[in-house]
Design a protein around this motif. Sequence first.
Motif, PDB file in Angstrom:
ATOM      1  N   GLY A 256       6.856  -9.248  -4.071  1.00 29.16           N
ATOM      2  CA  GLY A 256       5.418  -9.398  -4.298  1.00 29.16           C
ATOM      3  C   GLY A 256       4.655  -8.156  -3.906  1.00 29.16           C
ATOM      4  N   ASP A 257       5.090  -7.513  -2.824  1.00 29.29           N
ATOM      5  CA  ASP A 257       4.446  -6.275  -2.404  1.00 29.29           C
ATOM      6  C   ASP A 257       4.540  -5.210  -3.482  1.00 29.29           C
ATOM      7  OD1 ASP A 257       3.642  -6.797   0.402  1.00 29.29           O
ATOM      8  OD2 ASP A 257       5.777  -7.107   0.696  1.00 29.29           O
ATOM      9  N   HIS A 258       5.720  -5.016  -4.041  1.00 35.46           N
ATOM     10  CA  HIS A 258       5.885  -3.960  -5.027  1.00 35.46           C
ATOM     11  C   HIS A 258       5.221  -4.297  -6.356  1.00 35.46           C
ATOM     12  CE1 HIS A 258       9.355  -2.175  -2.553  1.00 35.46           C
ATOM     13  NE2 HIS A 258       8.304  -1.375  -2.481  1.00 35.46           N
ATOM     14  N   THR A 259       5.132  -5.590  -6.681  1.00 34.50           N
ATOM     15  CA  THR A 259       4.323  -5.980  -7.842  1.00 34.50           C
ATOM     16  C   THR A 259       2.861  -5.585  -7.607  1.00 34.50           C
ATOM     17  OG1 THR A 259       5.783  -7.856  -8.271  1.00 34.50           O
ATOM     18  CG2 THR A 259       3.613  -7.919  -9.290  1.00 34.50           C
ATOM     19  N   THR A 260       2.383  -5.813  -6.384  1.00 34.76           N
ATOM     20  CA  THR A 260       1.013  -5.440  -6.034  1.00 34.76           C
ATOM     21  C   THR A 260       0.847  -3.929  -5.995  1.00 34.76           C
ATOM     22  OG1 THR A 260       0.845  -7.500  -4.775  1.00 34.76           O
ATOM     23  CG2 THR A 260      -0.835  -5.831  -4.342  1.00 34.76           C
ATOM     24  N   SER A 261       1.892  -3.201  -5.615  1.00 30.21           N
ATOM     25  CA  SER A 261       1.841  -1.733  -5.683  1.00 30.21           C
ATOM     26  C   SER A 261       1.526  -1.279  -7.104  1.00 30.21           C
ATOM     27  CB  SER A 261       3.186  -1.129  -5.250  1.00 30.21           C
ATOM     28  OG  SER A 261       3.496  -1.404  -3.916  1.00 30.21           O
TER      29      SER A 261
ATOM     30  N   GLY B 260       0.801  -1.217   0.000  1.00 30.60           N
ATOM     31  CA  GLY B 260       0.000   0.000   0.000  1.00 30.60           C
ATOM     32  C   GLY B 260       0.833   1.264   0.000  1.00 30.60           C
ATOM     33  N   PRO B 261       1.781   1.409   0.926  1.00 31.45           N
ATOM     34  CA  PRO B 261       2.646   2.581   0.893  1.00 31.45           C
ATOM     35  C   PRO B 261       3.379   2.741  -0.433  1.00 31.45           C
ATOM     36  CG  PRO B 261       2.828   1.501   3.012  1.00 31.45           C
ATOM     37  CD  PRO B 261       1.994   0.591   2.137  1.00 31.45           C
TER      38      PRO B 261
END
Length: 394
Positions: free
Chosen positions: A168-173, A17-18
Amino acid sequence: MLLKGLKVIDFTAYIAGPGAAAILGDWGADVIKVERPEGDNMRHVFADLANDIGANPTFDVDNRGKRGVVLDITKPAARDALARLAESADVFLTNVRPASLRKYGLDDEALRTRNPRLVYAVITGYGLEGPDSHLPGFDVTAFWARSGLGYMTAPKGAEPFMRTSGMGDHTTSLATVSAILAALYERERTGEGRLVQTSLLASGVYLWSSDLAVQLKLGRVASIRPRDKPMNAVANYFRSADDRWFVHNPRGASGGWEKFVTAAGRPDLITDERFASGKARRQNAVELSAELDAAFATLPMAEIARRLDEADLVWAPLQVPADVASDPQIEAAGCFIDIEDGQGGSYRSVAAPARFPGADQTRRPRAPRLGEHTREVLAELGYGEAEIEGIVGG
């Protein structure tokens, strides 16, 4: 800037999210980061280190350029303040569990009733529906393990291993930014905002969709093979005499085969009966791999690079982090951005992977200190000093 005038409320923690909010901020949006009194968990990511490094680049990369607000949403006045922030915003971004949002009257339906133009974006581990939608999810669990991506990116038979943080977080970003921009475009036509959702699970599944499409259609898919047992011996990693690795990727199954073995110093392999056709090279891939390994092991990396470039082959060095940080092409591609250090200087960090020639940000303000702009933002909403004190102090 492209998104100048867009107001984003970032009610998220950790990375996905961030990170999405930071990209919108890089592109010109006014991003207000709302945290609980204890702060985003990522503020404390280096807290357990034996030696304090005096910085938190992991937090800074996803929170640069934002204004920071602290609100304790267990308190009615703070909940109302967050709702009023959403009422004045274009985008409300959250990864708080939906049950908690409903409990405090901060769910999609409640906030969009007050602001029908609001784009309400939710990031979850596993989605908003289904038997496991309530489960907590992190990068390594929902994105890597549950999606199948972890299995598909390790050689067959290898034991599972942990992946680098935040991939994975930044792909989701990136997926979340795309969803938000699509909803904002729709709002231009309809005047109405909407709920959009992304998940670590869906991002992980999509990332290996080229192979998964085969699984869905044919009921099976090839796994990753170890380097010494390739399916295509010229599509592989090789090591030079000076212990540098590089990867070669042929154009098509046999594209550039003759040029590649010539670059390796083994043009005789072209007429070797074991490798005379594409089918033969597949059948004898282990033997061909060994021949190429031995050939490249006699050549320094600089000479290999010269030969591969002269042959116009598709290859790249396997770079370590220090190589990436000093690579002039990575710099020229706009992969870095300067962040103010709060002391008149700046330091390099990682930029969002898109360029807008003529409108690119080359420098961004630092990440906010915890609650740094709380009073300022509440005053902009029309709160008086006594009210602000009641929210901040109470």
